[in-house]
Scaffold this active site. Sequence first.
Site, PDB file in Angstrom:
ATOM      1  N   ASP A  64      -3.716 -28.045   6.481  1.00 34.35           N
ATOM      2  CA  ASP A  64      -3.319 -26.666   6.185  1.00 34.35           C
ATOM      3  C   ASP A  64      -4.354 -26.024   5.256  1.00 34.35           C
ATOM      4  OD1 ASP A  64      -2.124 -24.355   5.247  1.00 34.35           O
ATOM      5  OD2 ASP A  64      -0.273 -25.331   4.588  1.00 34.35           O
ATOM      6  N   ASP A  88      -2.588 -16.482   9.256  1.00 33.66           N
ATOM      7  CA  ASP A  88      -2.441 -15.264   8.449  1.00 33.66           C
ATOM      8  C   ASP A  88      -1.108 -15.306   7.683  1.00 33.66           C
ATOM      9  OD1 ASP A  88      -2.870 -12.714   7.503  1.00 33.66           O
ATOM     10  OD2 ASP A  88      -2.695 -11.720   9.447  1.00 33.66           O
TER      11      ASP A  88
END
Length: 161
Positions: free
Chosen positions: A8, A32
């Site tokens: 991540d 996003d």
Amino acid sequence: MIRVWLGDITRLTVDAIVNAANETLLGGGGVDGAIHHAAGPALLEECRRIGGCPTGEARITGGYGLPARHVIHTVGPVWRGGDQGEDELLASAYRNSLMLAREHGVASIAFPAISTGIYGFPPDRAARIAVETIRVHGESLQVTLVAFDHAAARYLEEALG
Ligand code: ADP
């Protein structure tokens, strides 16, 4: 120097992480959404003041709640079959992000696989464009290419050769 990292992007402690944003810069899904969630509402406030970003360009903001000091928001192309200038627009998104990083004294930067999620760009082709562009325009920067799954990591490793 280019490395591939699986995970991540919001967890990375680098000078700047790149966001695969859309032209409004008002947040969205995918990476996003994850970046805005991790950074907190102050990021969206700053993005609102910028007022958007055309495809292929990039804009820089603070990182707020992220470990990264900056977020570089760039807009990759939507894949429309490959004959609508998608390759050049994707290269331009990487190139403009790298230029902006340099202007702001960034030494380490992490990229997600821009355009390969919701925007549908073939991931192997996108990986080759990312590596080529970073090799030409990323000199002296420490670049992390972030893969969110094993398939993406394999395409990036293949592109690095
Ligand atoms: P785009 O609209 O540019 O296609 P997406 O966010 O849909 O952007 O996807 C871009 C890439 O980011 C995809 O490969 C997706 O798997 C990956 N991705 C999604 N979330 C994360 C995350 N938290 N960290 C790193 N990569 C992510």
